[in-house]
Write a protein that holds these residues in place. Sequence first.
Motif, PDB file in Angstrom:
ATOM      1  N   ARG A 128       0.857  -1.192   0.000  1.00 18.93           N
ATOM      2  CA  ARG A 128       0.000   0.000   0.000  1.00 18.93           C
ATOM      3  C   ARG A 128       0.888   1.235   0.000  1.00 18.93           C
ATOM      4  O   ARG A 128       2.063   1.169   0.382  1.00 18.93           O
ATOM      5  N   GLY A 129       0.302   2.356  -0.398  1.00 15.19           N
ATOM      6  CA  GLY A 129       1.078   3.584  -0.559  1.00 15.19           C
ATOM      7  C   GLY A 129       1.926   3.913   0.653  1.00 15.19           C
ATOM      8  O   GLY A 129       3.124   4.192   0.540  1.00 15.19           O
ATOM      9  N   GLU A 130       1.310   3.874   1.820  1.00 12.88           N
ATOM     10  CA  GLU A 130       2.017   4.314   3.020  1.00 12.88           C
ATOM     11  C   GLU A 130       2.950   3.230   3.577  1.00 12.88           C
ATOM     12  O   GLU A 130       3.802   3.527   4.416  1.00 12.88           O
ATOM     13  N   LEU A 131       2.812   1.996   3.102  1.00  7.46           N
ATOM     14  CA  LEU A 131       3.642   0.898   3.631  1.00  7.46           C
ATOM     15  C   LEU A 131       4.844   0.608   2.726  1.00  7.46           C
ATOM     16  O   LEU A 131       5.930   0.276   3.221  1.00  7.46           O
ATOM     17  N   VAL A 136       1.881  -1.251  -6.005  1.00  7.45           N
ATOM     18  CA  VAL A 136       1.493  -0.361  -4.893  1.00  7.45           C
ATOM     19  C   VAL A 136       0.022   0.024  -5.019  1.00  7.45           C
ATOM     20  O   VAL A 136      -0.408   0.496  -6.087  1.00  7.45           O
ATOM     21  N   TYR A 137      -0.721  -0.147  -3.933  1.00  9.78           N
ATOM     22  CA  TYR A 137      -2.127   0.270  -3.843  1.00  9.78           C
ATOM     23  C   TYR A 137      -2.113   1.723  -3.376  1.00  9.78           C
ATOM     24  O   TYR A 137      -2.161   2.022  -2.196  1.00  9.78           O
ATOM     25  N   GLY A 138      -1.944   2.651  -4.315  1.00  9.44           N
ATOM     26  CA  GLY A 138      -1.806   4.066  -3.983  1.00  9.44           C
ATOM     27  C   GLY A 138      -1.051   4.758  -5.104  1.00  9.44           C
ATOM     28  O   GLY A 138      -0.307   4.107  -5.849  1.00  9.44           O
ATOM     29  N   VAL A 139      -1.248   6.070  -5.209  1.00 12.73           N
ATOM     30  CA  VAL A 139      -0.500   6.799  -6.237  1.00 12.73           C
ATOM     31  C   VAL A 139       0.926   7.090  -5.762  1.00 12.73           C
ATOM     32  O   VAL A 139       1.862   7.122  -6.552  1.00 12.73           O
ATOM     33  N   GLY A 140       1.094   7.279  -4.452  1.00 15.77           N
ATOM     34  CA  GLY A 140       2.410   7.606  -3.893  1.00 15.77           C
ATOM     35  C   GLY A 140       3.251   6.346  -3.730  1.00 15.77           C
ATOM     36  O   GLY A 140       2.781   5.352  -3.191  1.00 15.77           O
ATOM     37  N   TYR A 141       4.469   6.406  -4.228  1.00 15.60           N
ATOM     38  CA  TYR A 141       5.368   5.241  -4.105  1.00 15.60           C
ATOM     39  C   TYR A 141       6.648   5.637  -3.384  1.00 15.60           C
ATOM     40  O   TYR A 141       7.674   4.994  -3.505  1.00 15.60           O
ATOM     41  N   ALA A 150     -11.357   0.460  -7.654  1.00 12.06           N
ATOM     42  CA  ALA A 150     -10.538   0.733  -8.849  1.00 12.06           C
ATOM     43  C   ALA A 150      -9.055   0.565  -8.530  1.00 12.06           C
ATOM     44  O   ALA A 150      -8.283   0.042  -9.350  1.00 12.06           O
ATOM     45  N   MET A 151      -8.635   0.982  -7.329  1.00 12.74           N
ATOM     46  CA  MET A 151      -7.230   0.823  -6.933  1.00 12.74           C
ATOM     47  C   MET A 151      -6.872  -0.654  -6.821  1.00 12.74           C
ATOM     48  O   MET A 151      -5.823  -1.099  -7.301  1.00 12.74           O
ATOM     49  N   GLY A 152      -7.752  -1.412  -6.176  1.00 11.67           N
ATOM     50  CA  GLY A 152      -7.499  -2.850  -5.990  1.00 11.67           C
ATOM     51  C   GLY A 152      -7.403  -3.568  -7.322  1.00 11.67           C
ATOM     52  O   GLY A 152      -6.571  -4.457  -7.519  1.00 11.67           O
TER      53      GLY A 152
HETATM   54  C1  8YV Z   1      -3.106   5.011   0.444  1.00 12.54           C
HETATM   55  C2  8YV Z   1      -2.158   6.950  -0.612  1.00 12.54           C
HETATM   56  O1  8YV Z   1      -2.398   4.234  -0.418  1.00 12.54           O
HETATM   57  O2  8YV Z   1      -2.492   6.914  -2.939  1.00 12.54           O
HETATM   58  C3  8YV Z   1      -1.713   7.110  -2.009  1.00 12.54           C
HETATM   59  O3  8YV Z   1      -0.551   7.451  -2.219  1.00 12.54           O
HETATM   60  O4  8YV Z   1      -1.504   7.347   0.270  1.00 12.54           O
HETATM   61  C4  8YV Z   1      -3.439   6.285  -0.273  1.00 12.54           C
HETATM   62  O5  8YV Z   1      -4.318   6.116  -1.314  1.00 12.54           O
HETATM   63  C5  8YV Z   1      -4.320   4.352   0.968  1.00 12.54           C
HETATM   64  O6  8YV Z   1      -4.397   4.702   2.280  1.00 12.54           O
HETATM   65  C6  8YV Z   1      -4.323   2.864   0.836  1.00 12.54           C
HETATM   66  O7  8YV Z   1      -3.345   2.282   1.606  1.00 12.54           O
END
Ligand code: 8YV
Length: 315
Positions: free
Chosen positions: A52-55, A73-78, A292-294
Amino acid sequence: MTKPHILQIGPYPEWDMERLEARFEVHRFFEATDKQAFLAQCAPLIRGIATRGELGANRALIEALPNLEVISVYGVGYDAVDLEAAKAANIRVTNTPDVLTKDVADLGVAMLLAASRGVIGAESWVRSGKWQNEGLYPLKTRVFGKSVGILGLGRIGYEVARRCAAFDMDIAYCDVAPRDFAADWTYIEDAKALSARSDFLFVTLTGGPATRHIVNKEVLVALGADGMLINVSRASNIDEEALLDALGSKALGFACLDVFEGEPALNPRFLALENVLLQPHHASGTVETRKAMGKLVYDNLDAHFAGKPLPTPVI
Ligand code: 8YV
């Protein structure tokens, strides 16, 4: 057909799990109490990471997986993925851009409106009987027509600006260069100058070393005692100690925050402040967007293991 093995770093909704488990052998890293023992057992099998984005995925994890090929990554931020470590090992990285943009902008503007108009306090005023017993709710601050600064006019910043334009706000932005699609808005080269002219300052930058603590004490003080900061990006973009000090001394009027250093265990100083609106990193947290993210997390992994082009690659 044997299923590729993937390591899952954080939980996903059930609908994502069903799809992932039908296609992959999923190892739930986040459920393991002894992470080292868990890895020692499954590391050689792992060919993909779903995170996930924050992990993200740090260097130690990447280097512990000798057969890793892809990180989705489940998130836009990597920014939480060690891209250098991934590049060095020839590992592909994907994210989930676009699908969450408008939800994140919606929450940013919702926080601005809720905080300026005192929506949360007003609701308590009604429920607690104060309206009946004490009278009218204190007057709050107008939103329409005010000056808004957008720090980072990327996809999310652009959608925030569009929404603010609908509130007849005067819009300025700061980015590495003027954007040709932003001709109606004022370009300001410097974050402090942007802050000084703004009633509301949105932080919509990507996270990472280049933008770390770009919102420092000076930027916060320039926003001022009547100013409001709204952060729907990454905590690292703001010097959090300086933010807490500025809020505590009222050098800064108010902050609406969806992200925190060390989240979900945020600094307890935040909880003692009245001039904050705190949210649990859920700007992308709608059923529609998370579905959509999943799907993108899955589609990227599926494409990789099918030898097809990745839908949304980072590297
Ligand atoms: C998280 C986010 O990924 O997109 C990002 O960068 O920080 C969020 O969408 C969201 O909390 C799922 O973990």
